[in-house]
Each structure stands twice: as C-alpha cells, then as structure tokens.
Design a protein around this motif. Structure first.
Motif, PDB file in Angstrom:
ATOM      1  N   ALA A   1     -24.788 -42.170 -44.509  1.00 47.60           N
ATOM      2  CA  ALA A   1     -25.502 -42.764 -43.372  1.00 47.60           C
ATOM      3  C   ALA A   1     -24.714 -43.941 -42.804  1.00 47.60           C
ATOM      4  N   LEU A   2     -24.176 -44.777 -43.671  1.00 51.24           N
ATOM      5  CA  LEU A   2     -23.432 -45.939 -43.198  1.00 51.24           C
ATOM      6  C   LEU A   2     -22.188 -45.525 -42.414  1.00 51.24           C
ATOM      7  N   LYS A   3     -21.544 -44.456 -42.834  1.00 56.38           N
ATOM      8  CA  LYS A   3     -20.376 -43.966 -42.099  1.00 56.38           C
ATOM      9  C   LYS A   3     -20.768 -43.523 -40.696  1.00 56.38           C
ATOM     10  N   ILE A   4     -21.883 -42.796 -40.599  1.00 59.66           N
ATOM     11  CA  ILE A   4     -22.366 -42.347 -39.289  1.00 59.66           C
ATOM     12  C   ILE A   4     -22.777 -43.536 -38.436  1.00 59.66           C
ATOM     13  N   ALA A   5     -23.500 -44.481 -39.040  1.00 62.50           N
ATOM     14  CA  ALA A   5     -23.961 -45.659 -38.294  1.00 62.50           C
ATOM     15  C   ALA A   5     -22.788 -46.482 -37.771  1.00 62.50           C
TER      16      ALA A   5
ATOM     17  N   GLY B   1     -30.063 -45.726 -41.465  1.00 62.80           N
ATOM     18  CA  GLY B   1     -29.810 -44.332 -41.104  1.00 62.80           C
ATOM     19  C   GLY B   1     -28.673 -44.203 -40.111  1.00 62.80           C
ATOM     20  N   SER B   2     -28.949 -43.620 -38.952  1.00 59.26           N
ATOM     21  CA  SER B   2     -27.929 -43.444 -37.911  1.00 59.26           C
ATOM     22  C   SER B   2     -27.538 -44.746 -37.243  1.00 59.26           C
ATOM     23  N   GLY B   3     -28.265 -45.818 -37.552  1.00 63.04           N
ATOM     24  CA  GLY B   3     -28.005 -47.106 -36.917  1.00 63.04           C
ATOM     25  C   GLY B   3     -28.725 -47.288 -35.602  1.00 63.04           C
ATOM     26  N   CYS B   4     -29.629 -46.374 -35.265  1.00 59.81           N
ATOM     27  CA  CYS B   4     -30.222 -46.390 -33.929  1.00 59.81           C
ATOM     28  C   CYS B   4     -31.004 -47.673 -33.642  1.00 59.81           C
ATOM     29  N   ILE B   5     -31.759 -48.182 -34.607  1.00 61.48           N
ATOM     30  CA  ILE B   5     -32.523 -49.410 -34.381  1.00 61.48           C
ATOM     31  C   ILE B   5     -31.579 -50.597 -34.260  1.00 61.48           C
ATOM     32  N   ALA B   6     -30.709 -50.757 -35.241  1.00 59.33           N
ATOM     33  CA  ALA B   6     -29.816 -51.919 -35.281  1.00 59.33           C
ATOM     34  C   ALA B   6     -28.924 -51.981 -34.047  1.00 59.33           C
TER      35      ALA B   6
ATOM     36  N   ASN C   1     -21.303 -44.788 -34.820  1.00 55.44           N
ATOM     37  CA  ASN C   1     -22.125 -44.979 -33.620  1.00 55.44           C
ATOM     38  C   ASN C   1     -21.921 -46.368 -33.027  1.00 55.44           C
ATOM     39  N   ALA C   2     -21.844 -47.368 -33.900  1.00 54.04           N
ATOM     40  CA  ALA C   2     -21.645 -48.736 -33.413  1.00 54.04           C
ATOM     41  C   ALA C   2     -20.295 -48.871 -32.701  1.00 54.04           C
ATOM     42  N   ASP C   3     -19.270 -48.256 -33.265  1.00 58.68           N
ATOM     43  CA  ASP C   3     -17.953 -48.310 -32.629  1.00 58.68           C
ATOM     44  C   ASP C   3     -17.966 -47.607 -31.279  1.00 58.68           C
ATOM     45  N   LYS C   4     -18.581 -46.444 -31.252  1.00 64.76           N
ATOM     46  CA  LYS C   4     -18.618 -45.649 -30.020  1.00 64.76           C
ATOM     47  C   LYS C   4     -19.382 -46.363 -28.911  1.00 64.76           C
ATOM     48  N   LEU C   5     -20.449 -47.061 -29.292  1.00 71.82           N
ATOM     49  CA  LEU C   5     -21.295 -47.729 -28.303  1.00 71.82           C
ATOM     50  C   LEU C   5     -20.926 -49.196 -28.111  1.00 71.82           C
ATOM     51  N   ASP C   6     -19.851 -49.620 -28.764  1.00 66.22           N
ATOM     52  CA  ASP C   6     -19.353 -50.991 -28.629  1.00 66.22           C
ATOM     53  C   ASP C   6     -20.436 -52.012 -28.984  1.00 66.22           C
TER      54      ASP C   6
ATOM     55  N   GLY D   1     -24.962 -32.281 -32.844  1.00 69.11           N
ATOM     56  CA  GLY D   1     -24.369 -33.492 -33.402  1.00 69.11           C
ATOM     57  C   GLY D   1     -24.750 -34.757 -32.668  1.00 69.11           C
ATOM     58  N   VAL D   2     -25.736 -34.697 -31.777  1.00 65.90           N
ATOM     59  CA  VAL D   2     -26.143 -35.878 -31.020  1.00 65.90           C
ATOM     60  C   VAL D   2     -27.662 -35.904 -30.868  1.00 65.90           C
ATOM     61  N   ALA D   3     -28.189 -37.126 -30.701  1.00 69.78           N
ATOM     62  CA  ALA D   3     -29.607 -37.324 -30.409  1.00 69.78           C
ATOM     63  C   ALA D   3     -29.713 -38.412 -29.352  1.00 69.78           C
ATOM     64  N   ASP D   4     -30.611 -38.232 -28.408  1.00 68.01           N
ATOM     65  CA  ASP D   4     -30.870 -39.257 -27.400  1.00 68.01           C
ATOM     66  C   ASP D   4     -31.827 -40.293 -27.958  1.00 68.01           C
ATOM     67  N   PHE D   5     -31.520 -41.579 -27.707  1.00 69.66           N
ATOM     68  CA  PHE D   5     -32.384 -42.647 -28.199  1.00 69.66           C
ATOM     69  C   PHE D   5     -32.198 -43.870 -27.320  1.00 69.66           C
ATOM     70  N   CYS D   6     -33.278 -44.312 -26.699  1.00 67.54           N
ATOM     71  CA  CYS D   6     -33.258 -45.510 -25.856  1.00 67.54           C
ATOM     72  C   CYS D   6     -32.152 -45.458 -24.798  1.00 67.54           C
ATOM     73  N   GLY D   7     -31.986 -44.287 -24.197  1.00 63.63           N
ATOM     74  CA  GLY D   7     -31.028 -44.153 -23.121  1.00 63.63           C
ATOM     75  C   GLY D   7     -29.582 -44.013 -23.558  1.00 63.63           C
ATOM     76  N   ARG D   8     -29.345 -43.822 -24.853  1.00 59.39           N
ATOM     77  CA  ARG D   8     -27.980 -43.657 -25.361  1.00 59.39           C
ATOM     78  C   ARG D   8     -27.923 -42.431 -26.264  1.00 59.39           C
ATOM     79  N   GLN D   9     -26.706 -41.921 -26.464  1.00 60.19           N
ATOM     80  CA  GLN D   9     -26.528 -40.803 -27.375  1.00 60.19           C
ATOM     81  C   GLN D   9     -25.936 -41.294 -28.689  1.00 60.19           C
ATOM     82  N   PHE D  10     -26.596 -40.902 -29.785  1.00 61.60           N
ATOM     83  CA  PHE D  10     -26.153 -41.260 -31.124  1.00 61.60           C
ATOM     84  C   PHE D  10     -25.694 -40.001 -31.856  1.00 61.60           C
TER      85      PHE D  10
END
Length: 274
Positions: free
Chosen positions: A141-145, A115-120, A148-153, A72-81
């Motif tokens: 996808a928007l729900k997941i993104a 998608g997961s919101g990783c770029i944005a 992720n935004a909430d979790k990563l502030d 349920g997670v992927a590493d991207f740019c030093g963060r977990q999504f």
C-alpha cells in the motif's frame, strides 16, 4: 462488439445502469472514446489490437473483478489514483470525509491506514499550508500511495506504522483522520462478490468479537497526540456509531458528532480535544 453487446455481457453481475457506466468508463479511460463516440458506433471501429485488449478487459470484468483494478485507476475528488488489489478502492463516501475536513481546516494532519493515499494526498493538495503524514502497515500500500503522491505532485510523508501498536505522542497533530477496517466477518454474506473476492481483507475486516478494535487504539493515541483544539475524524460502520460516540465521551473528547453521508447513513464521526 458494439456497446450494447459489451454491457449486456455484464448483466449477470451488475444492473443495467451500472453495467453501462462501467463499459463507458473502460472505453473512455483505456481507448479515449467519449460518450458521443460510443453512441455514434465508434466502438466497432477499434483497431484489431484494441479489440483484443478490450476482450481481455471484458473477460476480467465478467469474473466480477472491480473495474478500478482492471484499469488500474480510481477517480477520487476530481483526481485519478492508481489502485491495485493491495489497496482498498476509494469510495465516494470517503471523498465526503475529505470535504468535511477541508471545511474545518488543516495544520499538521495524520492519516492512519492510508491505503492508496487518497485521503492524505487530497488533504495535502486541497488544504493550504497543511503538513500531512500518512501511516500504513502494508508495504504494498505504501508503495502505491507514494507513487500516487509523486504523480499528483503532493508532499506527503509516508511511514510504515501499525495502528494497533502505536507509540504515544504528545500534542503532535492538529487533525487525525482514519478510515480503518470496520466490517465484521459475520457481515460478509451481505457484501458484493467483487469486494469479497478482490479487495484486501486486512483493509476491510475486524474480528466479530471486537468491532471497535482499530477505533479504540486510534482514540487512545489521539487522546495525547492531538493538540488542544485538535480534531479526530473517523469513517465508520453505521451500526457501531453509538458505541464509538460513547467511547470518545468516556475518553474526554468533546463536541462529538455523528454525521450522515449523502445517502443518509451515519458514516462519519468528528470529535475534538479540549
């Protein structure tokens, strides 16, 4: 089960190096075992409940389900999504695209097909004073993104928008970025089984007779929606790099450049509006 037995169970799907890396990541993320713990044999000391959970994970991995979906997670740019089958798994190449944009600077940024919101989310967190909006046609996808935004502030505005039916805007953005679907159906035979079986078709494929479908719509939108001096960035299928560059030139974009990824493949295109 010890570490060697675990990774050997994946040997029919992955080469030895990748199988070992997948098992180590599972043991780290889900069970908190460091590499030192693994090589000291602590895998065999997991509790019965953890052993049962590990067995369920291994059975899913043996069916070629991507480890990112299993955990349920992927590493991207030093963060977990958080990721799930409704979104594309973030790739290392896409992280390079973010780094390219970060070097050039931000402003008002639009990510099309988030998608997961990783770029944005990455751009919003890493570029000071940026204002990021992200579009996707998929509610899942928007729900997941958003999660992720909430979790990563991260402060990103998410909107349900169809990249193939964009209403025109005038000088609204400083940066538009997109990693749209760019794989033709005829290329499917060359793709890995775990990608074909589990990742979303809508995020991967375009019609064989229209490989530039998404690029063309986004270019036309960017033609008016970018401010003067604004920049357009694409992640691309290398085989269509020349066609994309030509089309951007025809539309009046300047300083159009093809950029290689870390593996030497032409993976990105950058263009400016003058």
């Amino acid at each position: 089960m010890n570490y060697e037995q675990l990774y050997q169970r994946l040997s029919n799907i992955y080469d030895a190096g990748e199988a070992k890396a997948i098992v180590r990541w599972v043991l780290d993320v889900r069970f908190g075992l460091s590499t030192a713990d693994i090589y000291c044999g602590k895998v065999t000391q997991l509790s019965p409940n953890d052993q049962a959970e590990l067995e369920k994970i291994m059975q899913r991995l043996e069916k070629a389900e991507p480890v990112q979906y299993v955990l349920g997670v992927a590493d991207f740019c030093g963060r977990q999504f958080h990721v799930a089958p409704g979104v594309l798994i973030p790739r290392p190449e896409t992280a390079e695209l973010c780094q390219l944009i970060e070097r050039d600077g931000g402003g008002d940024i639009l990510d099309i097909g988030t998608g997961s919101g990783c770029i944005a989310i990455t751009l919003a967190l890493d570029i000071a004073d940026s204002r990021v909006t992200a579009w996707d046609i998929s509610d899942d996808a928007l729900k997941i993104a958003k999660g992720n935004a909430d979790k990563l502030d991260s402060n990103v505005v998410f909107e349900h928008r169809d990249a193939l039916a964009i209403e025109p805007d005038a000088e609204r953005w400083d940066v538009i970025v997109s990693n749209p679907p760019y794989i033709c159906r005829k290329e499917a035979d060359e793709m890995e089984e775990n990608v074909l079986r589990y990742e979303p078709d809508t995020a991967l494929f375009v019609p064989d007779d229209d490989p530039l479908l998404f690029y063309r719509h986004i270019m036309h939108y960017a033609q008016t929606a970018l401010r003067m001096g604004g920049r357009l960035y694409f992640e691309i299928n290398p085989i269509y790099a020349g066609s994309i560059v030509d089309k951007l030139g025809d539309l009046g974009f300047t300083d159009v450049s093809k950029i290689d990824d870390q593996y030497g493949k032409t993976r990105f295109i950058k263009a400016c509006k003058k």
